[in-house]
Design an enzyme around this catalytic site. Structure first.
Site, PDB file in Angstrom:
ATOM      1  N   ASP A  21       0.762  -1.227  -0.035  1.00 40.46           N
ATOM      2  CA  ASP A  21       0.003   0.067  -0.107  1.00 40.46           C
ATOM      3  C   ASP A  21       1.043   1.225  -0.054  1.00 40.46           C
ATOM      4  O   ASP A  21       1.604   1.463   0.794  1.00 40.46           O
ATOM      5  CB  ASP A  21      -1.059  -0.217   1.234  1.00 40.46           C
ATOM      6  N   ASN A  23      -0.385   4.643  -0.256  1.00 40.80           N
ATOM      7  CA  ASN A  23      -1.058   5.887   0.116  1.00 40.80           C
ATOM      8  C   ASN A  23      -1.753   5.933   1.187  1.00 40.80           C
ATOM      9  O   ASN A  23      -2.647   6.647   1.534  1.00 40.80           O
ATOM     10  CB  ASN A  23      -2.222   6.060  -1.307  1.00 40.80           C
ATOM     11  N   ASP A  25      -4.200   3.744   2.838  1.00 38.53           N
ATOM     12  CA  ASP A  25      -5.568   3.389   2.975  1.00 38.53           C
ATOM     13  C   ASP A  25      -5.549   1.954   3.782  1.00 38.53           C
ATOM     14  O   ASP A  25      -6.734   1.534   3.601  1.00 38.53           O
ATOM     15  CB  ASP A  25      -6.237   3.636   1.738  1.00 38.53           C
ATOM     16  N   ASP A  29      -1.746  -1.340  -3.775  1.00 33.25           N
ATOM     17  CA  ASP A  29      -2.269  -0.748  -4.922  1.00 33.25           C
ATOM     18  C   ASP A  29      -1.283  -1.141  -6.129  1.00 33.25           C
ATOM     19  O   ASP A  29      -0.105  -1.658  -6.034  1.00 33.25           O
ATOM     20  CB  ASP A  29      -2.554   0.628  -4.649  1.00 33.25           C
ATOM     21  N   ASP A  98      -6.341 -11.746 -13.982  1.00 34.51           N
ATOM     22  CA  ASP A  98      -7.175 -12.866 -13.779  1.00 34.51           C
ATOM     23  C   ASP A  98      -8.435 -12.651 -14.742  1.00 34.51           C
ATOM     24  O   ASP A  98      -8.967 -11.603 -15.169  1.00 34.51           O
ATOM     25  CB  ASP A  98      -7.793 -12.776 -12.469  1.00 34.51           C
ATOM     26  N   ASP A 199     -10.237 -18.052 -13.983  1.00 37.91           N
ATOM     27  CA  ASP A 199     -10.845 -18.570 -12.856  1.00 37.91           C
ATOM     28  C   ASP A 199     -11.963 -19.507 -13.047  1.00 37.91           C
ATOM     29  O   ASP A 199     -12.845 -19.044 -14.079  1.00 37.91           O
ATOM     30  CB  ASP A 199     -11.310 -17.196 -11.998  1.00 37.91           C
ATOM     31  N   GLU A 256      -7.618 -22.724 -13.872  1.00 35.12           N
ATOM     32  CA  GLU A 256      -8.194 -23.311 -12.635  1.00 35.12           C
ATOM     33  C   GLU A 256      -9.063 -24.140 -12.946  1.00 35.12           C
ATOM     34  O   GLU A 256     -10.246 -23.813 -13.497  1.00 35.12           O
ATOM     35  CB  GLU A 256      -8.697 -22.108 -11.626  1.00 35.12           C
ATOM     36  N   HIS A 328      -3.804 -17.895  -3.458  1.00 32.62           N
ATOM     37  CA  HIS A 328      -4.783 -16.822  -2.682  1.00 32.62           C
ATOM     38  C   HIS A 328      -5.982 -17.618  -2.435  1.00 32.62           C
ATOM     39  O   HIS A 328      -6.767 -17.211  -1.461  1.00 32.62           O
ATOM     40  CB  HIS A 328      -5.309 -15.708  -3.399  1.00 32.62           C
ATOM     41  N   ASP A 329      -6.275 -18.876  -2.656  1.00 28.86           N
ATOM     42  CA  ASP A 329      -7.527 -19.672  -2.327  1.00 28.86           C
ATOM     43  C   ASP A 329      -7.194 -20.940  -1.296  1.00 28.86           C
ATOM     44  O   ASP A 329      -8.047 -21.574  -1.075  1.00 28.86           O
ATOM     45  CB  ASP A 329      -7.947 -20.457  -3.353  1.00 28.86           C
TER      46      ASP A 329
END
Length: 581
Positions: A21, A23, A25, A29, A98, A199, A256, A328-329
């Site tokens: 990140d 910025n 938040d 990004d 993706d 995906d 996938e 990520h899964d």
């Protein structure tokens, strides 16, 4: 096999929300990704895959896309995305995005128009189906739990969503919908993308009669997977996509795919397959329970090893797999696949060694290269993932205690891989100056890039050595196209295989069922051997010579001398070696 531009590459998956990140938040990004391209290049990465950065309400972390042509403002701007493409090109790197085309967001313009006119053109982009006897059209359970059907307000219709109700499935039988999708894919490829990770693609083919199935749970529902497994003809869609998009750009596509029929492998990833490659999830599915996380299990080393070996032998006959330890899964590989005594730096290096040199293209997930681990939470409210919350409820409904249900989440949750990248031991782990969108793994003070970057014996340094060896001119041919041959399968705790190039790979000196009395006709034979056991193990080599190219114990010279003198190598617990025979 037709040789492709991507065969000798190494890929790296970025989960943008958790990468860096810039910025404050608390959300990663595009600028953060751009700032770390030199880090990735130095690591040895050629291809980066970005999890979705499209405009989205983020019900399912960006896999619910509301506009395929826009970048989510949380991540930045299209100008910044174009800068990312330009900067990767300068470094000789490639970008994958993706591709999520089984479903979109319920906030997508198509679905909003469909709701306004449930019998009009845009309703045909989805599966709007009349209910039966005042109930849902069929008894499908969605992947995230509950009915896969949701009422269309003001009608007796229901729409299909195999994932969350905010993710309506697209109707691939509709030719207008298909053309819209193809136009979008080509728009991104024209921008300069190298290709896509695709995906949940097996789900796009539906049986439009939507038959019900025998319930497989106390809720009276049956998994929507049953319909996917029964339906025929999905390959026709894949070929149509390829011919109208990917083929025209020589794009790299990694699918996938779950629930594929065994005899379809060549159709999927053969020389003229639907896709360039597909992820090998064979080892990951071993841990899955039949009815959820509450009956998941940790497979034995032998079962895990033998499953990988069988998949490797099957895959190399028809195509080129994509190999992963985690994504990520999935939970973190170091926590899932390593026994407790091996969940240390030596074990993480060992796991990396046995994975990176497998036949196929390796995909490294962010944080894997420093050995990030699962993150224990104290309450379900600390999780963000929609699937984790559903599995927690399922575990409680099955009679598990709160503590047991949380333990299953610790072992299996997707949020384990989604905790922010651990760049340093400073506040915010170097990920953000603000409050991270998902709480950090507390071990960031010990496990982070800054601490490992200049340490010669760190996991990060070792990953750099692994990838450099894999690409070295002297061995690249063997590590890319060499045949996979397992070895020492009768040795408890040993995970070992050869990568062999040359005219007669079947006659290399191996000790398993393919051994040929030490006869060695291959031009290059490289043994990858690791000791996952608790006691030292001596491996007698087929020949009386060999050179240790790399060892996670740093014993390259010493190991070479040992082999020359004894014709064998002794591996301590959690030790791995790459040996040129």
């Amino acid at each position: 096999m037709k040789r492709k531009w991507w065969h000798d590459k190494t890929a790296y998956q970025i989960y943008p929300k958790s990468f860096l990140d810039t910025n404050g938040d608390g959300i990663g990004d595009l600028k953060g990704i751009i700032s770390k391209l030199d880090y990735l290049k130095d690591l040895g990465i050629d291809i980066i895959w970005l999890s979705p950065v499209y405009q989205s309400p983020f019900v399912d972390q960006g896999y619910d896309i509301s506009d395929y042509y826009k970048i989510a403002e949380e991540f930045g701007t299209m100008e910044e995305f174009d800068e990312l493409l330009a900067e990767t090109k300068k470094r000789g790197m490639y970008v994958l995005m993706d591709l999520v085309i089984n479903h979109c967001s319920d906030k997508h313009e198509w679905f909003q128009r469909a709701l306004k006119d449930p019998y009009g053109k845009y309703a045909g982009y989805f599966h709007f189906v009349k209910g039966k006897d005042g109930k849902e059209p069929s008894n499908y359970r969605s992947y995230f739990g509950g009915s896969a059907w949701e009422p269309v307000p003001g009608t007796d219709l229901y729409y299909l969503h195999m994932f969350a109700k905010e993710q309506p499935d697209l109707n691939w039988e509709n030719p207008e919908l298909r053309q819209e999708i193809y136009k979008m894919i080509n728009w991104w490829l024209d921008k300069g993308l190298a290709g896509f990770r695709i995906d949940a693609i097996i789900n796009i083919k539906k049986d439009l009669s939507f038959p019900s199935f025998e319930p497989d749970g106390p809720d009276g529902l049956a998994s929507c997977v049953k319909m996917v497994e029964e339906v025929q003809g999905v390959g026709d869609y894949f070929e149509d996509i390829k011919k109208n998009t990917f083929e025209k750009y020589d794009a790299f596509t990694v699918a996938e795919v779950f629930n594929m029929k065994d005899d379809e492998l060549a159709e999927f990833i053969g020389d003229d397959g639907h896709f360039s490659t597909m992820f090998d999830f064979s080892a990951h599915t071993l841990a899955q329970g039949e009815s959820g996380w509450n009956n998941s299990r940790k497979p034995s080393l032998k079962e895990w090893r033998d499953t990988i070996f069988a998949s490797q032998k099957r895959m190399q006959e028809v195509g080129f797999p994509a190999n992963i330890i985690e994504n990520h899964d999935e939970p973190r590989g170091a926590s899932r696949f390593l026994p407790e005594y091996a969940q240390n730096e030596a074990g993480k290096k060992m796991l990396a060694t046995t994975s990176v040199f497998l036949y196929g293209i390796p995909f490294i997930y962010q944080g894997q290269e420093i050995g990030m681990t699962n993150c224990r939470r104290n309450d379900i409210s600390e999780y963000d993932d929609i699937s984790t919350k559903d599995q927690y409820r399922e575990a409680l409904a099955a009679g598990c205690s709160r503590e047991q249900a949380l333990e299953y989440c610790y072992e299996n949750s997707r949020d384990n891989a989604r905790t922010p990248m651990q760049w340093s031991d400073k506040k915010g782990a170097g990920f953000t100056a603000g409050t991270p969108w998902l709480a950090l793994n507390p071990n960031y003070t010990q496990i982070n890039v800054e601490e490992q970057a200049d340490r010669p014996d760190s996991v990060l340094t070792y990953y750099k050595k692994l990838l450099a060896l894999k690409k070295s001119p002297e061995y690249k041919e063997t590590f890319t196209y060499g045949r996979f041959v397992p070895d020492y399968e009768n040795k408890d705790g040993i995970f070992a295989y050869h990568r062999i190039s040359g005219k007669d790979t079947a006659k290399a000196g191996v000790h398993g069922t393919e051994a040929v009395d030490g006869e060695k006709d291959a031009s290059q034979d490289i043994l990858i051997a690791a000791n996952y056991g608790t006691e030292p193990c001596t491996l007698k080599l087929a020949g009386r010579s060999g050179r240790v190219l790399l060892s996670n114990a740093g014993k390259e010279e010493e190991g070479t001398r040992e082999i020359t003198e004894a014709g064998s190598i002794t591996l301590e617990s959690c030790e791995a070696a790459v040996i040129l025979q």
